[in-house]
Motif scaffolding. Structure first.
Motif, PDB file in Angstrom:
ATOM      1  N   LEU A 191       0.828  -1.210   0.000  1.00 40.05           N
ATOM      2  CA  LEU A 191       0.000   0.000   0.000  1.00 40.05           C
ATOM      3  C   LEU A 191       0.861   1.258   0.000  1.00 40.05           C
ATOM      4  CD1 LEU A 191      -2.852  -0.944   2.499  1.00 40.05           C
ATOM      5  CD2 LEU A 191      -2.997  -0.771   0.009  1.00 40.05           C
ATOM      6  N   ILE A 192       1.928   1.242   0.789  1.00 38.13           N
ATOM      7  CA  ILE A 192       2.822   2.402   0.824  1.00 38.13           C
ATOM      8  C   ILE A 192       3.488   2.596  -0.536  1.00 38.13           C
ATOM      9  CG2 ILE A 192       4.982   3.295   1.811  1.00 38.13           C
ATOM     10  CD1 ILE A 192       4.124   1.925   4.461  1.00 38.13           C
ATOM     11  N   GLU A 193       3.989   1.505  -1.118  1.00 40.36           N
ATOM     12  CA  GLU A 193       4.636   1.602  -2.431  1.00 40.36           C
ATOM     13  C   GLU A 193       3.647   2.043  -3.500  1.00 40.36           C
ATOM     14  OE1 GLU A 193       6.408  -2.202  -3.064  1.00 40.36           O
ATOM     15  OE2 GLU A 193       8.177  -1.747  -1.835  1.00 40.36           O
ATOM     16  N   ARG A 194       2.398   1.580  -3.375  1.00 34.10           N
ATOM     17  CA  ARG A 194       1.362   1.976  -4.336  1.00 34.10           C
ATOM     18  C   ARG A 194       1.110   3.471  -4.248  1.00 34.10           C
ATOM     19  NH1 ARG A 194      -4.348   2.377  -4.398  1.00 34.10           N
ATOM     20  NH2 ARG A 194      -5.283   1.684  -6.358  1.00 34.10           N
ATOM     21  N   GLY A 195       1.023   3.994  -3.028  1.00 38.94           N
ATOM     22  CA  GLY A 195       0.811   5.431  -2.864  1.00 38.94           C
ATOM     23  C   GLY A 195       1.962   6.248  -3.397  1.00 38.94           C
ATOM     24  N   LEU A 217      -4.630 -10.293  -4.639  1.00 41.06           N
ATOM     25  CA  LEU A 217      -3.787  -9.209  -5.153  1.00 41.06           C
ATOM     26  C   LEU A 217      -4.418  -7.851  -4.863  1.00 41.06           C
ATOM     27  CD1 LEU A 217      -2.795 -10.649  -8.670  1.00 41.06           C
ATOM     28  CD2 LEU A 217      -1.333 -10.489  -6.649  1.00 41.06           C
ATOM     29  N   LEU A 218      -5.729  -7.779  -5.034  1.00 43.71           N
ATOM     30  CA  LEU A 218      -6.447  -6.528  -4.813  1.00 43.71           C
ATOM     31  C   LEU A 218      -6.437  -6.154  -3.332  1.00 43.71           C
ATOM     32  CD1 LEU A 218      -8.048  -4.443  -6.467  1.00 43.71           C
ATOM     33  CD2 LEU A 218     -10.119  -5.734  -5.933  1.00 43.71           C
ATOM     34  N   ALA A 219      -6.678  -7.138  -2.470  1.00 41.46           N
ATOM     35  CA  ALA A 219      -6.705  -6.876  -1.028  1.00 41.46           C
ATOM     36  C   ALA A 219      -5.345  -6.413  -0.516  1.00 41.46           C
ATOM     37  CB  ALA A 219      -7.149  -8.133  -0.289  1.00 41.46           C
ATOM     38  N   GLN A 220      -4.275  -6.901  -1.154  1.00 44.65           N
ATOM     39  CA  GLN A 220      -2.920  -6.533  -0.743  1.00 44.65           C
ATOM     40  C   GLN A 220      -2.437  -5.235  -1.377  1.00 44.65           C
ATOM     41  OE1 GLN A 220      -0.738 -10.040  -1.868  1.00 44.65           O
ATOM     42  NE2 GLN A 220      -1.771 -11.335  -0.376  1.00 44.65           N
ATOM     43  N   GLY A 221      -3.274  -4.637  -2.240  1.00 50.50           N
ATOM     44  CA  GLY A 221      -2.880  -3.392  -2.893  1.00 50.50           C
ATOM     45  C   GLY A 221      -1.853  -3.575  -3.990  1.00 50.50           C
ATOM     46  N   LYS A 222      -1.720  -4.795  -4.519  1.00 55.08           N
ATOM     47  CA  LYS A 222      -0.716  -5.055  -5.550  1.00 55.08           C
ATOM     48  C   LYS A 222      -1.204  -4.696  -6.942  1.00 55.08           C
ATOM     49  CE  LYS A 222       1.846  -8.696  -3.150  1.00 55.08           C
ATOM     50  NZ  LYS A 222       2.321 -10.104  -3.205  1.00 55.08           N
ATOM     51  N   VAL A 223      -2.500  -4.523  -7.128  1.00 52.40           N
ATOM     52  CA  VAL A 223      -3.064  -4.120  -8.419  1.00 52.40           C
ATOM     53  C   VAL A 223      -4.087  -3.013  -8.185  1.00 52.40           C
ATOM     54  CG1 VAL A 223      -2.721  -6.362  -9.530  1.00 52.40           C
ATOM     55  CG2 VAL A 223      -4.833  -5.928  -8.276  1.00 52.40           C
ATOM     56  N   ASP A 224      -4.369  -2.256  -9.251  1.00 56.86           N
ATOM     57  CA  ASP A 224      -5.337  -1.168  -9.157  1.00 56.86           C
ATOM     58  C   ASP A 224      -6.769  -1.684  -9.236  1.00 56.86           C
ATOM     59  OD1 ASP A 224      -3.323   0.850  -9.089  1.00 56.86           O
ATOM     60  OD2 ASP A 224      -3.081   0.608 -11.253  1.00 56.86           O
ATOM     61  N   LEU A 225      -6.987  -2.648 -10.102  1.00 61.90           N
ATOM     62  CA  LEU A 225      -8.307  -3.243 -10.248  1.00 61.90           C
ATOM     63  C   LEU A 225      -8.152  -4.640 -10.799  1.00 61.90           C
ATOM     64  CD1 LEU A 225     -10.254  -2.062 -13.393  1.00 61.90           C
ATOM     65  CD2 LEU A 225      -7.839  -1.607 -13.125  1.00 61.90           C
ATOM     66  N   ILE A 226      -9.200  -5.429 -10.673  1.00 61.00           N
ATOM     67  CA  ILE A 226      -9.193  -6.772 -11.231  1.00 61.00           C
ATOM     68  C   ILE A 226     -10.433  -6.950 -12.092  1.00 61.00           C
ATOM     69  CG2 ILE A 226      -7.866  -7.757  -9.334  1.00 61.00           C
ATOM     70  CD1 ILE A 226     -10.467  -8.908  -8.206  1.00 61.00           C
ATOM     71  N   PRO A 241     -12.369  -1.356  -2.019  1.00 62.03           N
ATOM     72  CA  PRO A 241     -13.129  -0.202  -1.519  1.00 62.03           C
ATOM     73  C   PRO A 241     -12.388   0.588  -0.444  1.00 62.03           C
ATOM     74  CG  PRO A 241     -14.017  -2.252  -0.625  1.00 62.03           C
ATOM     75  CD  PRO A 241     -12.997  -2.638  -1.657  1.00 62.03           C
ATOM     76  N   GLY A 242     -11.339  -0.008   0.129  1.00 64.05           N
ATOM     77  CA  GLY A 242     -10.594   0.682   1.175  1.00 64.05           C
ATOM     78  C   GLY A 242      -9.425   1.507   0.661  1.00 64.05           C
ATOM     79  N   LEU A 243      -9.214   1.509  -0.668  1.00 66.06           N
ATOM     80  CA  LEU A 243      -8.084   2.238  -1.240  1.00 66.06           C
ATOM     81  C   LEU A 243      -8.556   3.360  -2.146  1.00 66.06           C
ATOM     82  CD1 LEU A 243      -5.755  -0.734  -2.274  1.00 66.06           C
ATOM     83  CD2 LEU A 243      -5.731   0.578  -0.156  1.00 66.06           C
TER      84      LEU A 243
END
Length: 304
Positions: free
Chosen positions: A76-80, A137-146, A276-278
């Motif tokens: 999540l931090i890296e995604r931000g 992957l989505l729950a871990q914030g590794k992708v933007d959408l699935i 929904p949490g991101l």
């Protein structure tokens, strides 16, 4: 506990690669600094996180438990950071999609092409996983959408951004080996034949097992594979009867017969989903706009 974030970052890279040298390379620090950081973290947590030997590195149960919590946070931090950096240089930032190889091949390619033509400066990354794995992957914030098959046991309605297509699953057989003609065949009768289907880590497998259980039947497939294309190839040579989504039907399946079943096979959907949490990425929002929406009157059929 007052533990520096950098210690967790070092732990994450060692745990991900199970290599102190690989972690040092990725973090641009010395291997001794990596080792010292891990020792400091273990001392603060008062338990070992790795079992070290001359040949390999293994995680302890405590290390495995910590990784389950640290990995989503780091991602999540890296995604931000990535969104902030890329939005300043590219306008939208990278588009990162998670989808199965089947959905990529038979549904997503035209929309990825359209997005690339509209935003040629935006990097596109696609990570292949099963529809169940895509939710992780989505729950871990590794992708933007699935883009995934639905129903999906790991995802509720709060994730769904759009229902983009509907389809029906079919049993496909080579009539030279399984001359069933146009007769309707029951699930109980199908149990007598070799069934070829996707493996248990797929929503398709979940779905078919559920359909059989609803009729108090146990499904024991002949083969469980990871590719619908391979299922079709095996059906062609008479290994068994393949169970596939109808959107996989193409020119090369014309010699095969679609079996009629006594039990009605419910339709399923392909959905686009986001966490929904991101905070959604701008590139993901633009990609979503290109996808059809069943709720807005499109025919919704993912036809071959």
């Amino acid at each position: 506990m007052d533990i520096n974030y950098e210690l967790y970052k070092v732990f994450y890279h060692v745990a991900s690669s199970l290599s102190f040298s690989e972690a040092s390379r990725k973090l641009f620090i010395s291997q001794s600094a990596v080792s010292q950081s891990i020792k400091t973290l273990e001392r603060k947590l008062e338990q070992p996180l790795f079992i070290r030997s001359t040949k390999k590195v293994q995680m302890t149960p405590a290390g495995e438990l910590l990784l389950k919590h640290i990995e989503p946070a780091i991602c999540l931090i890296e995604r931000g950071e990535r969104q902030l950096t890329e939005s300043g240089t590219l306008g939208l930032g990278q588009l990162h999609i998670g989808a199965s190889d089947t959905i990529c091949r038979y549904f997503l390619v035209p929309y990825i092409k359209e997005f690339h033509e509209k935003f040629p400066q935006v990097p596109i990354k696609v990570t292949n996983a099963t529809s169940l794995g895509c939710v992780d992957l989505l729950a871990q914030g590794k992708v933007d959408l699935i883009v995934t098959n639905y129903p999906n046991s790991r995802m509720d309605n709060s994730y769904i951004q759009k229902r983009v297509a509907s389809f029906r699953d079919v049993f496909l057989a080579n009539p030279a080996y399984f001359p069933l003609g146009q007769q309707e065949i029951s699930f109980s009768a199908l149990q007598q034949y070799p069934i070829l289907m996707l493996d248990r880590k797929s929503t398709t497998s979940e779905f078919l097992h559920h359909q059989f259980l609803q009729h108090q039947l146990e499904l024991v497939p002949e083969a469980e594979l990871s590719s619908n294309d391979l299922l079709i190839d095996l059906a062609k040579i008479g290994i068994g009867i393949a169970f596939i989504p109808d959107y996989c039907l193409r020119e090369d399946t014309k010699g095969l017969s679609i079996l009629k079943t006594v039990e009605q096979m419910p339709r399923r959907q392909i959905v686009a989903a986001a966490n929904p949490g991101l905070v959604p990425s701008p590139s993901a929002d633009e990609f979503l706009k290109l996808l059809p929406d069943l709720n807005e009157g499109s025919n919704g059929t993912c036809a071959p």
